[in-house]
Design a protein around this motif. Structure first.
Motif, short mmCIF file in Angstrom:
data_model
loop_
_atom_site.label_atom_id
_atom_site.label_comp_id
_atom_site.label_asym_id
_atom_site.label_seq_id
_atom_site.Cartn_x
_atom_site.Cartn_y
_atom_site.Cartn_z
N GLU A 9 0.99 -1.20 -0.06
CA GLU A 9 0.11 -0.08 0.20
C GLU A 9 0.76 1.19 -0.02
O GLU A 9 2.04 1.16 0.56
CB GLU A 9 -0.94 0.16 1.17
N LYS A 10 0.44 2.31 -0.26
CA LYS A 10 0.92 3.60 -0.16
C LYS A 10 0.86 4.22 1.10
O LYS A 10 -0.12 3.78 1.84
CB LYS A 10 0.58 4.71 -1.13
N THR A 11 1.84 4.94 1.50
CA THR A 11 1.41 5.42 2.93
C THR A 11 0.60 6.46 2.61
O THR A 11 0.54 7.42 1.64
CB THR A 11 3.09 6.08 3.37
N SER A 12 -0.24 6.87 3.77
CA SER A 12 -1.31 8.03 3.80
C SER A 12 -1.26 8.33 5.23
O SER A 12 -0.97 7.75 6.21
CB SER A 12 -2.67 7.34 3.08
N ALA A 13 -2.11 9.64 5.21
CA ALA A 13 -2.60 10.12 6.36
C ALA A 13 -3.31 9.00 7.34
O ALA A 13 -3.05 8.92 8.46
CB ALA A 13 -3.07 11.39 6.34
N LYS A 14 -4.38 8.38 6.76
CA LYS A 14 -5.08 7.47 7.38
C LYS A 14 -4.42 6.42 7.77
O LYS A 14 -4.56 6.06 9.03
CB LYS A 14 -6.09 7.02 6.35
N ASN A 15 -3.72 5.67 6.91
CA ASN A 15 -2.95 4.59 7.52
C ASN A 15 -1.69 4.92 8.61
O ASN A 15 -1.48 4.13 9.47
CB ASN A 15 -2.47 3.49 6.40
N GLY A 16 -1.21 5.96 8.14
CA GLY A 16 0.06 6.44 9.37
C GLY A 16 -0.70 6.87 10.69
O GLY A 16 -0.15 6.36 11.56
N ILE A 17 -1.81 7.53 10.71
CA ILE A 17 -2.65 7.57 12.08
C ILE A 17 -2.95 6.41 12.58
O ILE A 17 -2.90 5.98 13.75
CB ILE A 17 -3.63 8.65 11.81
N GLY A 18 -3.57 5.43 11.80
CA GLY A 18 -3.84 4.16 12.31
C GLY A 18 -2.88 3.16 12.63
O GLY A 18 -2.88 2.60 13.72
N PHE A 19 -1.67 3.36 11.90
CA PHE A 19 -0.48 2.67 12.21
C PHE A 19 0.07 3.28 13.66
O PHE A 19 0.61 2.41 14.41
CB PHE A 19 0.72 2.73 11.17
N GLY A 20 0.16 4.73 13.57
CA GLY A 20 0.61 5.32 14.88
C GLY A 20 -0.28 4.71 16.03
O GLY A 20 0.31 4.55 17.12
N GLY A 21 -1.65 4.69 15.87
CA GLY A 21 -2.44 4.32 17.03
C GLY A 21 -2.28 2.97 17.43
O GLY A 21 -2.07 2.59 18.79
N ALA A 22 -2.17 2.03 16.56
CA ALA A 22 -1.88 0.74 16.73
C ALA A 22 -0.58 0.61 17.32
O ALA A 22 -0.33 -0.12 18.59
CB ALA A 22 -1.63 -0.23 15.50
N HIS A 23 0.45 1.22 17.10
CA HIS A 23 1.81 1.32 17.79
C HIS A 23 1.91 1.78 18.94
O HIS A 23 2.66 1.42 19.86
CB HIS A 23 2.90 1.68 16.65
N LEU A 24 0.98 2.78 19.39
CA LEU A 24 0.77 3.36 20.52
C LEU A 24 0.33 2.33 21.68
O LEU A 24 1.01 2.07 22.64
CB LEU A 24 -0.12 4.57 20.66
N VAL A 25 -0.64 1.70 21.19
CA VAL A 25 -1.00 0.42 22.16
C VAL A 25 0.16 -0.64 22.04
O VAL A 25 0.16 -1.04 23.47
CB VAL A 25 -2.28 -0.20 21.45
N ASN A 26 0.76 -0.72 20.86
CA ASN A 26 1.73 -1.76 20.97
C ASN A 26 2.92 -1.17 21.79
O ASN A 26 3.53 -2.05 22.73
CB ASN A 26 2.15 -2.00 19.80
N TYR A 27 3.05 0.12 21.92
CA TYR A 27 4.44 0.68 22.61
C TYR A 27 3.93 0.40 24.36
O TYR A 27 4.74 -0.19 25.11
CB TYR A 27 4.55 1.88 22.36
N LEU A 28 2.67 0.59 24.79
CA LEU A 28 2.35 0.65 26.12
C LEU A 28 2.30 -0.77 26.38
O LEU A 28 2.89 -1.21 27.46
CB LEU A 28 0.83 1.03 26.04
N LEU A 29 2.19 -1.74 25.73
CA LEU A 29 2.06 -3.24 25.94
C LEU A 29 3.54 -3.62 26.08
O LEU A 29 4.20 -4.18 27.32
CB LEU A 29 1.62 -4.08 24.75
N HIS A 30 4.33 -3.05 25.33
CA HIS A 30 5.80 -3.54 25.19
C HIS A 30 6.61 -2.96 26.58
O HIS A 30 7.22 -3.55 27.26
CB HIS A 30 6.62 -2.56 24.27
N ILE A 31 6.20 -1.56 26.94
CA ILE A 31 6.79 -1.20 28.11
C ILE A 31 6.12 -1.67 29.38
O ILE A 31 7.10 -1.61 30.34
CB ILE A 31 6.67 0.61 28.03
N VAL A 32 5.16 -2.12 29.56
CA VAL A 32 4.49 -2.76 30.59
C VAL A 32 5.14 -4.06 30.67
O VAL A 32 5.63 -4.42 31.63
CB VAL A 32 3.08 -2.69 30.57
#
Length: 127
Positions: free
Chosen positions: A63-86
């Protein structure tokens, strides 16, 4: 066809994930000798996130990068980061070494991350 496509995505995700994890771990491993382990872990995560996003979009899901998938990816990785750090701090707390704790985190977090990121790229396609 759907199963074959999903299997290919899983293989490409594993390749990208391994690359991102190696970048994350290498940066963490170097920095943890000089700074707080949580800060080192976070810096490694953020830098690997940037590489991971680009590779995930272009290689894993084609896929091409876009604002939508960038925000979605960032949101998924925010959850992922929190899981990681815990998990990272939990594994340190139970006595795993600073070198092994990040590896234990990956064993738990990677499958969860695949499901979240796949959802983002399949449901928030570039317009």
């Amino acid at each position: 066809m759907q199963k074959k496509e999903t299997f290919g995505e899983m293989i490409r995700f594993a390749i990208v994930g391994t690359t991102a994890a190696a970048i994350h771990y290498a940066i963490y491993w170097i920095l943890q000798h000089w700074i707080n382990v949580n800060v080192a872990y976070t810096i490694g995560y953020v830098l690997s996130f940037l590489v991971n996003y680009w590779l995930t979009a272009h290689f894993t899901f084609k896929e091409k990068t876009s604002a939508k998938n960038g925000i979605g990816f960032g949101g998924a990785h925010l959850v992922n980061y929190l899981l990681h750090i815990v998990l990272f701090n939990f594994f340190l707390w139970i006595g795993l070494s600073r070198e092994l704790a990040p590896i234990a985190v990956l064993a738990v977090a990677v499958p969860t991350n695949f499901v979240m990121v796949r959802f983002v790229f399949k449901h928030f396609k570039h317009e």
